[in-house]
Enzyme design. Structure first.
Site, PDB file in Angstrom:
ATOM      1  N   GLY A   1      53.003 -32.622  76.283  1.00 43.89           N
ATOM      2  CA  GLY A   1      53.054 -33.907  76.978  1.00 43.89           C
ATOM      3  C   GLY A   1      51.854 -34.801  76.740  1.00 43.89           C
TER       4      GLY A   1
ATOM      5  N   ASP B   1      58.389 -25.953  69.587  1.00 43.65           N
ATOM      6  CA  ASP B   1      58.307 -25.332  70.908  1.00 43.65           C
ATOM      7  C   ASP B   1      59.522 -25.711  71.741  1.00 43.65           C
ATOM      8  OD1 ASP B   1      56.741 -24.002  73.175  1.00 43.65           O
ATOM      9  OD2 ASP B   1      57.199 -25.972  74.011  1.00 43.65           O
TER      10      ASP B   1
ATOM     11  N   LYS C   1      59.991 -19.814  75.909  1.00 47.75           N
ATOM     12  CA  LYS C   1      59.389 -19.442  77.187  1.00 47.75           C
ATOM     13  C   LYS C   1      60.269 -18.468  77.952  1.00 47.75           C
ATOM     14  CE  LYS C   1      57.234 -23.977  77.122  1.00 47.75           C
ATOM     15  NZ  LYS C   1      58.053 -24.566  76.036  1.00 47.75           N
TER      16      LYS C   1
ATOM     17  N   GLY D   1      55.621 -39.912  78.599  1.00 47.66           N
ATOM     18  CA  GLY D   1      56.150 -41.088  77.910  1.00 47.66           C
ATOM     19  C   GLY D   1      55.451 -42.389  78.207  1.00 47.66           C
ATOM     20  N   ILE D   2      54.714 -42.464  79.308  1.00 45.97           N
ATOM     21  CA  ILE D   2      54.091 -43.724  79.698  1.00 45.97           C
ATOM     22  C   ILE D   2      53.063 -44.201  78.667  1.00 45.97           C
ATOM     23  CG2 ILE D   2      52.279 -42.616  81.066  1.00 45.97           C
ATOM     24  CD1 ILE D   2      54.105 -45.916  81.957  1.00 45.97           C
ATOM     25  N   LEU D   3      52.462 -43.255  77.918  1.00 46.56           N
ATOM     26  CA  LEU D   3      51.494 -43.630  76.886  1.00 46.56           C
ATOM     27  C   LEU D   3      52.151 -43.941  75.537  1.00 46.56           C
ATOM     28  CD1 LEU D   3      48.566 -41.124  77.574  1.00 46.56           C
ATOM     29  CD2 LEU D   3      48.495 -43.620  77.786  1.00 46.56           C
ATOM     30  N   ALA D   4      53.465 -43.897  75.503  1.00 44.54           N
ATOM     31  CA  ALA D   4      54.162 -44.186  74.247  1.00 44.54           C
ATOM     32  C   ALA D   4      55.276 -45.202  74.458  1.00 44.54           C
ATOM     33  CB  ALA D   4      54.716 -42.903  73.647  1.00 44.54           C
TER      34      ALA D   4
ATOM     35  N   TYR E   1      64.950 -26.126  79.272  1.00 44.85           N
ATOM     36  CA  TYR E   1      65.245 -27.459  78.757  1.00 44.85           C
ATOM     37  C   TYR E   1      66.754 -27.640  78.578  1.00 44.85           C
ATOM     38  CZ  TYR E   1      60.252 -27.265  77.559  1.00 44.85           C
ATOM     39  OH  TYR E   1      58.888 -27.126  77.598  1.00 44.85           O
TER      40      TYR E   1
END
Length: 336
Positions: A235, A46, A77, A240-243, A51
């Protein structure tokens, strides 16, 4: 409707980081990461013009151009058109997402959701991606986080422009599916209530994660299930906070979010569970979820994602999360 039969697996690769999100990434590193995703068996990719002002599409296209087109599924998109005119990426008005892709290309980006702009955007994406077709097209960011109080007017332009174009392209067999790619539930809820046009799926970033899922559970996901519309979770690591990262909602994580993550990590460690496994398997447990598309900029991260899906997560861990009110009581979790 739905896209579960179209997708080659439950794990895709989200290429937003390849647009130089948060940092400038060397071309060699970006190429190696896409190649690692392919080597690990990932066949759904995707991307978006947004981006890095086309940078992600260019980098992805360079690698996939050497792969058989029938062996992977590709989504991009519409909603932003990339111009030859240059601008300072750091000065772009991105609503609540200020500073995103300030290391990307300097080509000017214009928000355009009309029918003509949608067709132009698709044509430009095909060139950057070095391909002759797209499988899925998402209407990007028609929500308040990017457009503020004007978002409903922007949505209406997309409804009469991009939505209808994409439905016609799907009905003609030019694309296989379409939907919305957003960070908010409201535009998806509005779209599910429409008589026409009807999407096949939606890509929802950040709103069905360990850290944020209550709103989606209340109305959105039951409505999606009733309409046979699938969800792709973008996401899943909450920026990123969970990784192991420092960002939440694409900005530096606030103290309360950091504290919640630490509580989840403590429970995960106590049950021998990696935080990535918890995040990905939680997102996939909902019956509406067709796939998760975490992003990465380092090849090693891809192997971690693949391993996280295979990891055994004991039922006691999910029970502990509920007991600590870290996930909603009615949130589906994987079976042991």
């Amino acid at each position: 409707m739905g896209i579960k039969s179209l997708l080659p697996g439950s794990l895709g690769f989200g290429t937003a980081p390849l647009g130089n999100m948060f940092r400038s990434i060397p071309d060699e590193e970006a190429t190696a990461t896409v190649e690692a995703a392919w080597d690990q068996g990932i066949r759904y990719f995707d991307t978006a013009p947004f981006y890095g002002a086309g940078l992600s599409e260019l980098r992805l296209g360079e690698v996939l151009a050497d792969r058989p087109r029938d062996e992977y599924v590709l989504s991009t998109k519409v909603g932003r058109v990339i111009l030859d005119e240059l601008e300072d990426p750091a000065d772009r008005d991105l609503g609540e997402k200020g500073g995103l892709f300030e290391h990307g290309r300097a080509n000017k980006m214009v928000d355009l959701y009309t029918a003509d702009a949608t067709l132009r955007s698709i044509e430009d994406s095909l060139k950057r991606l070095q391909t002759d077709r797209l499988d899925i097209v998402w209407v990007h960011d028609v929500a308040q986080d990017f457009h503020g109080d004007d978002w409903l007017a922007v949505y209406e332009t997309a409804r009469t422009g991009a939505f209808r174009v994409l439905q016609n392209l799907r009905d003609e067999g030019v694309i296989k599916a379409w939907g919305l790619g957003v960070n908010r539930v409201e535009p998806i809820e509005l779209t599910l209530d429409l008589d026409e046009p009807k999407p096949d799926a939606f890509l929802l970033a950040g709103r069905y994660t360990l850290l944020d899922h209550n709103r989606s559970l209340q109305r959105l996901l039951p409505a999606a299930t009733a309409h046979d519309v699938d969800m792709v979770v973008g996401g899943p690591y909450s920026s990123g906070i969970l990784a192991g990262g420092q960002h939440f909602e694409y900005q530096k994580a606030p103290a309360d979010v950091i504290a919640k993550v630490e509580r989840i990590k403590a429970l995960a460690a106590g049950h021998g569970v990696s935080i990535k496994a918890a995040a990905l398997q939680f997102a996939l447990a909902h019956p509406a979820t067709a796939a998760v598309v975490p992003g990465a900029t380092r090849p090693s991260r891809i192997a971690e994602d693949v391993a996280a899906l295979k990891e055994n997560v004991p039922a006691a861990f999910w029970t502990a999360l509920r007991g600590e009110q870290l996930i909603a009581a009615d949130a589906p979790t994987p079976t042991a």
